[in-house]
Design an enzyme around this catalytic site. Structure first.
Site, PDB file in Angstrom:
ATOM      1  N   SER A  62       1.614  -4.234  -5.495  1.00  0.00           N
ATOM      2  CA  SER A  62       0.205  -3.863  -5.377  1.00  0.00           C
ATOM      3  C   SER A  62       0.004  -3.268  -3.991  1.00  0.00           C
ATOM      4  O   SER A  62       0.734  -3.592  -3.054  1.00  0.00           O
ATOM      5  CB  SER A  62      -0.679  -5.093  -5.536  1.00  0.00           C
ATOM      6  OG  SER A  62      -0.389  -6.035  -4.519  1.00  0.00           O
ATOM      7  N   ASP A  63      -1.006  -2.407  -3.859  1.00  0.00           N
ATOM      8  CA  ASP A  63      -1.365  -1.961  -2.516  1.00  0.00           C
ATOM      9  C   ASP A  63      -1.828  -3.190  -1.720  1.00  0.00           C
ATOM     10  O   ASP A  63      -2.153  -4.235  -2.295  1.00  0.00           O
ATOM     11  CB  ASP A  63      -2.473  -0.899  -2.600  1.00  0.00           C
ATOM     12  CG  ASP A  63      -2.497  -0.004  -1.367  1.00  0.00           C
ATOM     13  OD1 ASP A  63      -1.905  -0.382  -0.338  1.00  0.00           O
ATOM     14  OD2 ASP A  63      -3.115   1.068  -1.415  1.00  0.00           O
ATOM     15  N   CYS A  64      -1.862  -3.071  -0.376  1.00  0.00           N
ATOM     16  CA  CYS A  64      -2.186  -4.225   0.471  1.00  0.00           C
ATOM     17  C   CYS A  64      -3.544  -4.813   0.075  1.00  0.00           C
ATOM     18  O   CYS A  64      -4.559  -4.121   0.156  1.00  0.00           O
ATOM     19  CB  CYS A  64      -2.224  -3.809   1.932  1.00  0.00           C
ATOM     20  SG  CYS A  64      -0.679  -3.122   2.496  1.00  0.00           S
ATOM     21  N   ALA A  97      -4.651  -5.439  -2.799  1.00  0.00           N
ATOM     22  CA  ALA A  97      -5.226  -4.922  -4.049  1.00  0.00           C
ATOM     23  C   ALA A  97      -5.419  -6.012  -5.100  1.00  0.00           C
ATOM     24  O   ALA A  97      -6.200  -5.835  -6.034  1.00  0.00           O
ATOM     25  CB  ALA A  97      -4.358  -3.796  -4.614  1.00  0.00           C
TER      26      ALA A  97
END
Ligand SMILES: *[C@@H]1O[C@H](CO)[C@@H](O)[C@H](O)[C@H]1NC(C)=O
Ligand SMILES: *[C@@H]1O[C@H](CO)[C@@H](O)[C@H](O)[C@H]1NC(C)=O
Ligand SMILES: *[C@@H]1O[C@H](CO)[C@@H](O)[C@H](O)[C@H]1NC(C)=O
Length: 283
Positions: A254-256, A258
């Site tokens: 996941s993005d940071c 997210a």
């Protein structure tokens, strides 16, 4: 004496051997960029977050220019400029050069093996603010760039090479992520409304090429929602990638934050635990 340490065994066998030894708590401790070590098995902690869009960057915690002998790395032009050369060999050569430096820095203990590049979101709107990270606005061109970047960075692996690669590249941010902050909209809560044709014609092709042809080992899901569902919880889309694009034995990050924002900012779930559950179930 552990099978996962036996370098003569194939990687899938070693990976399964390691996972089979982990307790549930130890597995959970692997689920963030700051993965915990497992001292009883001699497994060190690992920082998954390193950045390399156009050269090794110190804006990811995995790369550190002051902790060893390597004090600097080559910075190539912003991706939007290299893309404008319309030269696939050049894109490949840049990625190969960045990878050699990254691997060398890893060997010196100053950088990771997993990099969150390339950024292959379609640069549709100049107000985004991150367009310089991307190869531009044309899906076919971005797709071509992604293939050259990933092959150059990871090395061509797969056929007959038992999955060995130089480093891991990550196709990001999946998907329809083209907005940071504009007016009352912000990336943590933005719901991208995309119709089926635009999805297939515009947003999807770069990712499909990055994974299928480039054979990227990693995909990153984005902060935004896609038609009302957080991108990291789009089981239908993530499953399609594994089933139809051959994304097997590779990983999704996941993005940071997210996952955290699904509850905290989107209030899509009623607790952080529910957010973790839906993204794990989504794949
Ligand atoms: C980089 O390494 C130096 C020296 O070991 C350390 O003081 C610093 O905290 C590190 N920086 C990061 C961002 O990890
Ligand atoms: C494309 O890039 C390659 C690799 O840097 C270079 O050798 C070649 O001359 C470039 N082609 C053109 C037409 O500039
Ligand atoms: C997201 O939610 C957190 C926790 O409620 C809050 O501190 C933060 O400001 C929010 N961020 C945005 C961009 O709305």
């Amino acid at each position: 004496t552990y099978a996962f340490c036996d370098a003569s065994l194939p990687f899938p066998v070693r990976a399964r051997a390691l996972v089979s030894l982990l307790t549930l708590d130890e597995k959970i401790a692997q689920l963030s960029n700051t993965a915990a070590g497992v001292p009883r098995l001699g497994v060190p902690p690992y920082e998954w977050w390193s950045e390399s869009l156009h050269g090794l960057a110190d804006n990811g915690p995995g790369v550190n220019f002051s902790s060893g002998p390597v004090a600097a790395a080559t910075i190539f032009p912003q991706v939007i400029l290299s893309a404008a050369a319309f030269n696939r060999s050049l894109w490949r050569a840049v990625a190969e050069a960045v990878a050699v430096e990254a691997r060398a820095m890893h060997n010196a203990g100053q950088a990771g093996l997993t990099y969150w590049a390339p950024n292959i979101n379609v640069f549709r709107d100049p107000r985004w603010g991150r367009g310089q990270e991307t190869p531009g606005e044309d899906p076919a061109m971005i797709a071509a760039y992604s293939v050259e970047y990933v092959k150059g960075f990871q090395g061509e692996y797969g056929d007959g090479r038992e999955g060995r690669m130089m480093l891991s590249a990550c196709c990001k941010h999946y998907i329809a992520y083209d907005l940071e902050k504009w007016g009352k909209f912000a990336r943590y809560t933005f719901n991208a409304e995309v119709n089926a044709q635009d999805f297939e014609d515009t947003y999807e092709p770069p990712f499909k090429s990055c994974i299928q042809e480039g054979r990227a080992s990693c995909l990153m899901c984005s902060y935004n929602q896609v038609n009302g569902v957080p991108a990291c919880a789009r089981k239908d889309l993530l499953q399609k990638i594994r089933d139809e694009w051959g994304f097997k034995g590779r990983y999704i990050v996941s993005d940071c934050d997210a996952v955290a924002i699904i509850h905290e900012n989107q209030t899509y779930t009623s607790s952080d635990e529910d957010s973790v559950a839906i993204v794990l179930k989504a794949g």
